[in-house]
Write a protein that holds these residues in place. Structure first.
Motif, mmCIF file in Angstrom:
data_model
loop_
_atom_site.group_PDB
_atom_site.id
_atom_site.type_symbol
_atom_site.label_atom_id
_atom_site.label_comp_id
_atom_site.label_asym_id
_atom_site.label_seq_id
_atom_site.Cartn_x
_atom_site.Cartn_y
_atom_site.Cartn_z
ATOM 1 N N LYS A 258 42.560 49.261 38.330
ATOM 2 C CA LYS A 258 41.217 48.734 38.549
ATOM 3 C C LYS A 258 41.261 47.893 39.828
ATOM 4 O O LYS A 258 42.274 47.235 40.095
ATOM 5 N N HIS A 259 40.176 47.904 40.571
ATOM 6 C CA HIS A 259 40.136 47.122 41.800
ATOM 7 C C HIS A 259 40.221 45.627 41.483
ATOM 8 O O HIS A 259 39.584 45.150 40.550
ATOM 9 N N PHE A 260 41.008 44.915 42.271
ATOM 10 C CA PHE A 260 41.071 43.463 42.122
ATOM 11 C C PHE A 260 40.481 42.843 43.389
ATOM 12 O O PHE A 260 40.988 43.057 44.492
ATOM 13 N N SER A 261 39.399 42.096 43.218
ATOM 14 C CA SER A 261 38.755 41.488 44.379
ATOM 15 C C SER A 261 39.242 40.055 44.528
ATOM 16 O O SER A 261 39.338 39.315 43.534
ATOM 17 N N ILE A 262 39.466 39.661 45.755
ATOM 18 C CA ILE A 262 39.881 38.276 46.015
ATOM 19 C C ILE A 262 38.775 37.307 45.567
ATOM 20 O O ILE A 262 39.042 36.130 45.290
ATOM 21 N N ALA A 263 37.549 37.823 45.417
ATOM 22 C CA ALA A 263 36.445 36.998 44.911
ATOM 23 C C ALA A 263 36.737 36.496 43.498
ATOM 24 O O ALA A 263 36.220 35.453 43.078
ATOM 25 N N SER A 264 37.597 37.253 42.762
ATOM 26 C CA SER A 264 37.935 36.840 41.387
ATOM 27 C C SER A 264 38.673 35.509 41.368
ATOM 28 O O SER A 264 38.804 34.891 40.329
ATOM 29 N N LEU A 265 39.184 35.087 42.503
ATOM 30 C CA LEU A 265 40.003 33.880 42.521
ATOM 31 C C LEU A 265 39.176 32.599 42.407
ATOM 32 O O LEU A 265 39.714 31.506 42.429
#
Ligand code: PLP
Length: 383
Positions: A205-212
């Motif tokens: 699944k894509h991991f976005s740096i926005a999740s941080l």
């Protein structure tokens, strides 16, 4: 301003189209776009927009409904809240990247970019007066925070991320994104994360740096768009999410250049986010099938070195074993392939990686299979 080189990927695509127009059968594996048509529900939303005369100027940063839909997407998918004032909708991600580099960079700044990379980044960084500092990756092209760290200097302004990547199809692993985020915060370096292939990803699944989380928002610009994931390349619509101040600057700059995006395209994009995504899921399944076909076929050719792409719709074999007296560069090799076998691919020089070629598998499976057979034939012939 320093006038940039023409996009090499577009130049090859044009050459292939010219030969086609002259009557040659050309298998064009250079394309950076899905062969699928835009899903009907999206097109219909725009047709309705015209019928309802939704054809006037819109706010420069995009219509409220679309920015709200983008905000909802981020909350649902990455659990991060971007207010509509933290979102800008522009005429394609390429354009938004240009605006961002113009705003963020001044002469002498350095931007860290992993190579192989898309030539547009390099040209746009140069247009903004800044310098590109490459982190050179070898197959399987996995960017690591420790390699980024080695390239940081007192002039580093931006770390550019692109996951999944054009041209390699590699992704950046979650652990590395977390470390890069931490590094950027400690050193006060800005991050631009181009996530346009976010939906075109296979086993993971894509991991976005926005999740941080909240902190990262201040120093990060997420770039995304509708071209690839929704088969909407010609609609020219993309978006960026970041802090209020950067979005405000991007909006001001755009207000003096293009104003808001085509109103009709915005209604299509809104439907892309809100509507049924069956067509899109079908498309991604087909790309996965094509990825497997391309990988299996190319992996059998002993002289190629190859890694399995994790996303996007490109495969990036190393052809250094095929270069030498006859073909000195991958450009010469790709030209001969086009002339002799009628197959167009993009030489690695276009991505600052001269020993490679990029093959796009965003084409019909039959076309891909035929192209792969011809590539095999060409390699056998040119022994
Ligand atoms: N970012 C990457 C990594 C791409 O490969 C491309 C297109 O090839 C773009 C952005 C441009 O997309 P858009 O059509 O939204 O300008």
């Amino acid at each position: 301003m320093q006038i940039p080189k023409e996009s090499p990927t577009l130049a090859l695509d044009e050459k292939a189209k010219k030969l086609q127009a002259e009557g040659r059968e050309i298998i064009n594996l250079t394309v950076g776009e899905p062969y699928f048509n835009t899903p009907k529900n999206i097109s219909n939303a725009s047709i309705q927009a015209i019928k309802k005369h939704f054809t006037h100027y819109t706010p420069t940063a995009g219509i409220t409904e679309l920015r709200e839909a983008i905000s909802k997407k981020f909350l649902e998918e990455y659990k991060i809240k971007y207010d509509k004032e933290e979102i800008f909708v522009g005429a394609g991600t390429k354009y938004i990247l240009y605006l961002a580099f113009q705003i963020l960079c001044k002469k002498g700044d350095e931007v860290i970019v992993a190579s192989p990379t898309w030539s547009t980044y390099v040209e746009q960084i140069h247009m903004a007066g800044a310098k590109v500092v490459f982190v050179e990756l070898k197959s399987p092209f996995k960017l690591k925070a420790k390699d980024v760290q080695k390239k940081i200097s007192s002039k580093t302004k931006i770390i550019l991320l692109n996951t999944p990547s054009n041209p390699t199809g590699a992704t950046i692993d979650e652990q590395e994104i977390i470390k890069i985020g931490k590094l950027a915060r400690e050193k006060n370096i800005f991050i631009i994360s181009d996530e346009i292939y976010e939906k075109i990803i296979y086993e993971k699944k894509h991991f976005s740096i926005a999740s941080l989380g909240e902190k990262i928002k201040e120093n990060t610009l997420i770039i995304n768009g509708f071209s690839k994931s929704y088969a909407m390349t010609g609609w020219r619509i993309g978006y960026a999410c970041g802090s209020r101040s950067i979005i405000k600057s991007i909006t001001s700059l755009a207000s003096q250049i293009t104003s808001g995006v085509n109103s009709i395209a915005q209604m299509g994009a809104l439907e892309a986010l809100r509507g049924n995504d069956t067509e899109i899921r079908k498309m991604i399944k087909e790309f996965e099938k094509n990825r497997n076909i391309a990988f299996d076929a190319l992996n059998k050719i002993k002289k190629l070195k190859i890694s399995k792409p994790e996303g996007a719709f490109y495969i990036f074999p190393n052809i250094s074993n095929l270069l030498g007296k006859k073909y000195k560069t991958s450009t010469a090799w790709a030209e001969a392939l086009l002339e002799e076998e009628g197959v167009a691919v993009v030489p690695g020089e276009a991505f600052y990686s001269p020993s490679y070629i990029r093959i796009s598998y965003a084409v019909k499976t039959k076309t891909l299979e035929k192209g792969l057979r011809k590539i095999n034939q060409f390699i056998k012939k040119s022994k």
